[in-house]
Design a protein around this motif. Structure first.
Motif, PDB file in Angstrom:
ATOM      1  N   THR A  17       0.838  -1.209   0.000  1.00 48.95           N
ATOM      2  CA  THR A  17       0.000   0.000   0.000  1.00 48.95           C
ATOM      3  C   THR A  17       0.869   1.253   0.000  1.00 48.95           C
ATOM      4  O   THR A  17       2.074   1.187   0.240  1.00 48.95           O
ATOM      5  N   ASN A  18       0.227   2.407  -0.215  1.00 45.39           N
ATOM      6  CA  ASN A  18       0.968   3.674  -0.217  1.00 45.39           C
ATOM      7  C   ASN A  18       1.548   3.994   1.151  1.00 45.39           C
ATOM      8  O   ASN A  18       2.469   4.799   1.255  1.00 45.39           O
ATOM      9  N   ASP A  19       0.969   3.387   2.223  1.00 45.20           N
ATOM     10  CA  ASP A  19       1.606   3.608   3.527  1.00 45.20           C
ATOM     11  C   ASP A  19       2.506   2.438   3.932  1.00 45.20           C
ATOM     12  O   ASP A  19       2.689   2.163   5.121  1.00 45.20           O
ATOM     13  N   TYR A  20       3.040   1.763   2.924  1.00 42.60           N
ATOM     14  CA  TYR A  20       4.156   0.828   3.103  1.00 42.60           C
ATOM     15  C   TYR A  20       3.793  -0.443   3.868  1.00 42.60           C
ATOM     16  O   TYR A  20       4.613  -1.008   4.575  1.00 42.60           O
ATOM     17  N   ARG A  21       2.527  -0.877   3.736  1.00 45.99           N
ATOM     18  CA  ARG A  21       2.108  -2.134   4.361  1.00 45.99           C
ATOM     19  C   ARG A  21       1.689  -3.110   3.264  1.00 45.99           C
ATOM     20  O   ARG A  21       1.342  -2.705   2.155  1.00 45.99           O
ATOM     21  N   LEU A  22       1.632  -4.413   3.623  1.00 44.90           N
ATOM     22  CA  LEU A  22       1.085  -5.389   2.682  1.00 44.90           C
ATOM     23  C   LEU A  22      -0.378  -5.045   2.446  1.00 44.90           C
ATOM     24  O   LEU A  22      -1.115  -4.770   3.388  1.00 44.90           O
ATOM     25  N   ASP A  23      -0.801  -5.084   1.192  1.00 42.36           N
ATOM     26  CA  ASP A  23      -2.207  -4.863   0.877  1.00 42.36           C
ATOM     27  C   ASP A  23      -2.924  -6.218   0.920  1.00 42.36           C
ATOM     28  O   ASP A  23      -2.846  -6.996  -0.033  1.00 42.36           O
ATOM     29  N   LEU A  24      -3.603  -6.460   2.042  1.00 37.27           N
ATOM     30  CA  LEU A  24      -4.248  -7.761   2.232  1.00 37.27           C
ATOM     31  C   LEU A  24      -5.738  -7.703   1.911  1.00 37.27           C
ATOM     32  O   LEU A  24      -6.495  -8.619   2.239  1.00 37.27           O
ATOM     33  N   GLY A  53      10.473  18.014   6.248  1.00 40.18           N
ATOM     34  CA  GLY A  53      10.023  17.401   5.000  1.00 40.18           C
ATOM     35  C   GLY A  53      11.098  17.247   3.951  1.00 40.18           C
ATOM     36  O   GLY A  53      10.880  16.617   2.923  1.00 40.18           O
ATOM     37  N   ARG A  54      12.289  17.818   4.175  1.00 46.62           N
ATOM     38  CA  ARG A  54      13.354  17.699   3.157  1.00 46.62           C
ATOM     39  C   ARG A  54      14.019  16.320   3.202  1.00 46.62           C
ATOM     40  O   ARG A  54      14.718  15.939   2.269  1.00 46.62           O
ATOM     41  N   VAL A  55      13.821  15.603   4.303  1.00 45.92           N
ATOM     42  CA  VAL A  55      14.284  14.220   4.390  1.00 45.92           C
ATOM     43  C   VAL A  55      13.047  13.357   4.615  1.00 45.92           C
ATOM     44  O   VAL A  55      12.412  13.425   5.649  1.00 45.92           O
ATOM     45  N   ARG A  56      12.693  12.599   3.588  1.00 45.87           N
ATOM     46  CA  ARG A  56      11.448  11.836   3.616  1.00 45.87           C
ATOM     47  C   ARG A  56      11.762  10.392   4.012  1.00 45.87           C
ATOM     48  O   ARG A  56      12.704   9.794   3.502  1.00 45.87           O
ATOM     49  N   VAL A  57      10.960   9.856   4.935  1.00 48.17           N
ATOM     50  CA  VAL A  57      11.131   8.460   5.337  1.00 48.17           C
ATOM     51  C   VAL A  57      10.324   7.574   4.383  1.00 48.17           C
ATOM     52  O   VAL A  57       9.117   7.782   4.213  1.00 48.17           O
ATOM     53  N   ILE A  58      11.007   6.614   3.736  1.00 52.10           N
ATOM     54  CA  ILE A  58      10.321   5.658   2.862  1.00 52.10           C
ATOM     55  C   ILE A  58      10.006   4.436   3.724  1.00 52.10           C
ATOM     56  O   ILE A  58      10.779   3.490   3.810  1.00 52.10           O
ATOM     57  N   GLY A  59       8.860   4.493   4.380  1.00 54.64           N
ATOM     58  CA  GLY A  59       8.481   3.430   5.299  1.00 54.64           C
ATOM     59  C   GLY A  59       7.480   4.002   6.284  1.00 54.64           C
ATOM     60  O   GLY A  59       7.228   5.218   6.288  1.00 54.64           O
ATOM     61  N   PRO A  60       6.877   3.156   7.125  1.00 53.22           N
ATOM     62  CA  PRO A  60       5.881   3.639   8.076  1.00 53.22           C
ATOM     63  C   PRO A  60       6.430   4.792   8.919  1.00 53.22           C
ATOM     64  O   PRO A  60       7.575   4.758   9.366  1.00 53.22           O
ATOM     65  N   ALA A  61       5.587   5.818   9.106  1.00 50.88           N
ATOM     66  CA  ALA A  61       6.029   7.026   9.806  1.00 50.88           C
ATOM     67  C   ALA A  61       5.944   6.874  11.321  1.00 50.88           C
ATOM     68  O   ALA A  61       6.525   7.658  12.061  1.00 50.88           O
ATOM     69  N   ASP A  62       5.203   5.866  11.801  1.00 51.04           N
ATOM     70  CA  ASP A  62       5.145   5.660  13.242  1.00 51.04           C
ATOM     71  C   ASP A  62       5.754   4.298  13.585  1.00 51.04           C
ATOM     72  O   ASP A  62       6.164   3.546  12.710  1.00 51.04           O
ATOM     73  N   THR A  63       5.820   3.989  14.881  1.00 49.36           N
ATOM     74  CA  THR A  63       6.558   2.793  15.294  1.00 49.36           C
ATOM     75  C   THR A  63       5.663   1.568  15.464  1.00 49.36           C
ATOM     76  O   THR A  63       6.121   0.529  15.910  1.00 49.36           O
ATOM     77  N   SER A 109      14.666   3.925   5.805  1.00 49.13           N
ATOM     78  CA  SER A 109      15.097   4.339   4.475  1.00 49.13           C
ATOM     79  C   SER A 109      14.765   5.804   4.270  1.00 49.13           C
ATOM     80  O   SER A 109      13.659   6.241   4.605  1.00 49.13           O
ATOM     81  N   LEU A 110      15.718   6.540   3.688  1.00 48.24           N
ATOM     82  CA  LEU A 110      15.523   7.981   3.542  1.00 48.24           C
ATOM     83  C   LEU A 110      15.676   8.421   2.086  1.00 48.24           C
ATOM     84  O   LEU A 110      16.482   7.876   1.347  1.00 48.24           O
ATOM     85  N   ASP A 111      14.857   9.409   1.745  1.00 53.16           N
ATOM     86  CA  ASP A 111      14.978  10.082   0.464  1.00 53.16           C
ATOM     87  C   ASP A 111      15.302  11.538   0.790  1.00 53.16           C
ATOM     88  O   ASP A 111      14.478  12.238   1.379  1.00 53.16           O
ATOM     89  N   VAL A 112      16.506  11.960   0.459  1.00 48.39           N
ATOM     90  CA  VAL A 112      16.959  13.302   0.832  1.00 48.39           C
ATOM     91  C   VAL A 112      16.761  14.232  -0.361  1.00 48.39           C
ATOM     92  O   VAL A 112      17.308  13.981  -1.444  1.00 48.39           O
ATOM     93  N   GLU A 113      16.002  15.288  -0.152  1.00 43.92           N
ATOM     94  CA  GLU A 113      15.604  16.191  -1.240  1.00 43.92           C
ATOM     95  C   GLU A 113      16.803  16.717  -2.028  1.00 43.92           C
ATOM     96  O   GLU A 113      17.710  17.332  -1.463  1.00 43.92           O
ATOM     97  N   ARG A 147      10.814   0.049  -7.683  1.00 42.75           N
ATOM     98  CA  ARG A 147       9.980   0.411  -8.839  1.00 42.75           C
ATOM     99  C   ARG A 147       8.597   0.828  -8.373  1.00 42.75           C
ATOM    100  O   ARG A 147       8.034   1.789  -8.869  1.00 42.75           O
ATOM    101  N   ARG A 148       8.063   0.079  -7.397  1.00 48.37           N
ATOM    102  CA  ARG A 148       6.713   0.347  -6.878  1.00 48.37           C
ATOM    103  C   ARG A 148       6.596   1.797  -6.404  1.00 48.37           C
ATOM    104  O   ARG A 148       5.566   2.441  -6.558  1.00 48.37           O
ATOM    105  N   PHE A 149       7.695   2.312  -5.793  1.00 47.92           N
ATOM    106  CA  PHE A 149       7.650   3.672  -5.262  1.00 47.92           C
ATOM    107  C   PHE A 149       8.404   4.668  -6.139  1.00 47.92           C
ATOM    108  O   PHE A 149       8.669   5.797  -5.719  1.00 47.92           O
ATOM    109  N   GLY A 150       8.759   4.251  -7.365  1.00 46.47           N
ATOM    110  CA  GLY A 150       9.382   5.168  -8.317  1.00 46.47           C
ATOM    111  C   GLY A 150      10.736   5.694  -7.856  1.00 46.47           C
ATOM    112  O   GLY A 150      11.092   6.832  -8.130  1.00 46.47           O
ATOM    113  N   LEU A 151      11.479   4.856  -7.137  1.00 50.88           N
ATOM    114  CA  LEU A 151      12.786   5.282  -6.628  1.00 50.88           C
ATOM    115  C   LEU A 151      13.871   4.429  -7.272  1.00 50.88           C
ATOM    116  O   LEU A 151      13.654   3.249  -7.531  1.00 50.88           O
TER     117      LEU A 151
END
Lengths: 153, 411
Positions: free
Chosen positions: B149-156, B323-333, B341-345, B375-379
């Motif tokens: 899913t877009n929030d980085y979980r399995l889409d069940l 927001g200039r450093v985006r976490v590619i993965g769930p935002a909470d614990t 994983s990080l995407d640095v602007e 590929r799924r997340f265009g990275l």
């Protein structure tokens, strides 16, 4: 941080932020050639147009790190207007730059193996040699161009 | 009960004292490989100094000691994951990748043909994808993917539909890119309800939380020594005794046979059937020591510690960089491990990692052997920081300082 500033010279960052020669050319008359770095995912698509043995135009697309993008951007400007023979000589010189350690270039009294003046602003990439894993980033565009010239020959 | 103390783990881990670029290293690459405590290094070196001999062959004292050490490691691993029939269910391999190849080429080849499906997910490591594609070339089995899913979980949401004709659900317990912890217990019951077996990639999970294969109700568990404070060169495939008994041999040679004549061979029973040739004995000894060390720390304590570090890091990354450093993965614990994983602007991951190296920070740039997920997340790549039991909040301090420098340099 001196090593880091050696690698990321201002001119490299400038080419990374504002890459020259971005775009595509119609094929034909241009030739299209792709380069790929499977280890880090860098990609380049190069368009080269020859007229009477002269590189009349070069454009490129793709993505990658600052070193690969800056090297490609500078390469485009360096080879435009040059004959195929001159470009092959530039490729050779660039590859030498990537294999010679900087100390050989700076050492007094010893003849430098690479003519840095002939490289123009490309000489800014000499800091890459200190970071062996990044050499393949700098070389990607050049290897791709070399492959393109082979296909044209 | 002793309480978990990461500073003690740090003191036990010699490589964390290494100085690079005039700074003590900040090791944030445990998801790629962990650093070994002295107990592991010393166990391996004692083995080579005193007890080295080939296993299962000779009768002299050191050979018996060597065999006991090798099999003792198998016992330790079985206990660590709560294997119900103990060491009879633990196969030693070279690494998790070889374990997946053993699963596909032995169990898979015998059980999966045209019309059958192996169900994996978009967040799998290539080790849990490529062996299935290779099996597809051989037997015609279909390889199907659970979307993410877009929030980085399995889409069940369509899992019952996806489970049609599935014979094996093969899924990661903890994503090596996203940090997502998958609901293994729920997936086991789904698989079993559909008459399928379930294999879990525990490479990223076993060293970071308690593992109980009975409680998880899984059929196969795969992991590797070097990501759990052990050495490289040794991995594990755990499966139930009854499944193992029906699996055909994998590699052929010495050690894996009951008998050989000029007419043919009879394979041995149990795990040794899959361990052809001289096994990685010192590596097994090291893995046994790693498991005992982790047990001494207490896996519940390790999990709580890394959970705290992850929450702190996610919060500070969000506040610090706006927001200039985006976490590619769930935002909470929630259901999330210490892989960030990080995407640095505006800064390519290789450049980020290069700048971080100048601060002594060890992170991993790249696609992390998970290209379908990229590929799924265009990275093309991310920068990945990951915690271990020796990590401290001060590692996050240095990471944030170095990321700030990268942003300033390329901004």
């Amino acid at each position: 941080m001196s090593n880091l500033e050696d690698l990321y010279r201002e001119i490299i960052l400038d080419h990374y932020r504002s890459p020259r020669n971005r775009g595509e050319l119609a094929v034909p008359p241009a030739t299209r050639v792709e380069g790929f770095n499977p280890l880090c995912g860098d990609e380049i698509t190069l368009y080269v147009e020859l007229e009477d043995g002269i590189v009349a135009n070069v454009k490129m697309m793709g993505h990658g790190c600052s070193i690969s993008q800056a090297s490609a951007s500078m390469m485009g400007s360096a080879v435009k207007g040059k004959s195929v023979e001159q470009v092959r000589e530039q490729i050779r010189t660039f590859k030498q730059l990537m294999t010679v350690h900087e100390s050989t270039l700076e050492h007094d009294g010893e003849p430098a193996k690479v003519d840095l003046r002939a490289l123009g602003e490309l000489a800014a990439l000499q800091g890459v040699v200190k970071f062996p894993v990044r050499i393949k980033c700098a070389a990607l565009a050049w290897n791709t161009l070399s492959q393109g010239l082979d296909e044209l020959a | 009960m002793t309480s978990f103390d990461a500073r003690r783990v740090r003191a036990d881990t010699p490589q964390l004292n290494r100085v690079v670029n005039d700074r003590t290293i900040t090791y944030l690459d445990t998801a790629a490989t962990s650093l070994q405590p002295r107990a592991v290094i010393e166990a391996m070196s004692r083995y080579y100094e005193l007890r080295h001999a080939n296993v299962h062959r000779a009768v002299y004292v050191t050979a018996e000691e060597s065999t006991a050490a090798y099999e003792g490691a198998r016992d330790a691993v079985a206990r660590f994951i709560h294997a119900p029939a103990g060491s009879n269910e633990v196969v030693f391999t070279k690494n998790a990748t070889e374990s997946f190849n053993l699963l596909a080429k032995s169990w898979g080849k015998a059980n999966l043909g045209a019309g059958d499906v192996v169900l994996v997910s978009e967040m799998e490591h290539h080790a849990n994808i490529v062996p299935w594609f290779q099996l597809r070339e051989e037997t015609g089995v279909e390889v199907r993917f659970i979307p993410v899913t877009n929030d980085y979980r399995l889409d069940l949401s369509s899992i019952d539909e996806l489970m049609r004709d599935v014979k094996l659900l093969s899924i990661t317990g903890l994503s090596n890119v996203l940090g997502t912890i998958n609901p293994v217990r729920e997936l086991s019951s789904i698989a079993h309800r559909h008459g399928a077996l379930i294999a879990v990639d525990g490479a990223q999970s076993v060293a970071h939380s308690p593992t109980d294969v009975v409680d998880l109700d899984v059929d196969f568990l795969i992991f590797t020594g070097h990501k759990m404070l052990g050495p490289t060169g040794i991995g594990v495939l755990w499966t139930r005794e009854d499944i193992l008994a029906d699996m055909p041999p994998f590699l052929g040679g010495g050690g894996m046979i009951a008998d050989v004549s000029t007419e043919g061979y009879t394979p041995a029973g149990g795990p040794t059937r899959f361990e052809a040739g001289t096994p990685p004995i010192a590596e097994a000894v090291g893995l046994g020591a790693a498991v005992r060390y982790l047990e001494g720390l207490g896996m519940a304590g390790v999990m709580r510690h890394e959970h705290g570090l992850t929450g702190d890091a996610l919060t500070r990354l969000a506040i610090e960089f706006d927001g200039r450093v985006r976490v590619i993965g769930p935002a909470d614990t929630l259901d999330r491990g210490g892989v960030i994983s990080l995407d640095v602007e505006g800064v390519h991951p290789h450049d980020v990692a290069q700048v971080l190296d100048q601060f002594g920070v060890c992170v991993r740039p790249g696609h992390h052997c998970a290209k379908p997920l990229m590929r799924r997340f265009g990275l093309a790549a991310t920068v990945r920081a990951s915690f271990g039991p020796y990590s401290l909040a001060r590692d996050t301090d240095v990471l944030i300082e170095a990321l700030g420098h990268a942003l300033k340099m390329f901004g």
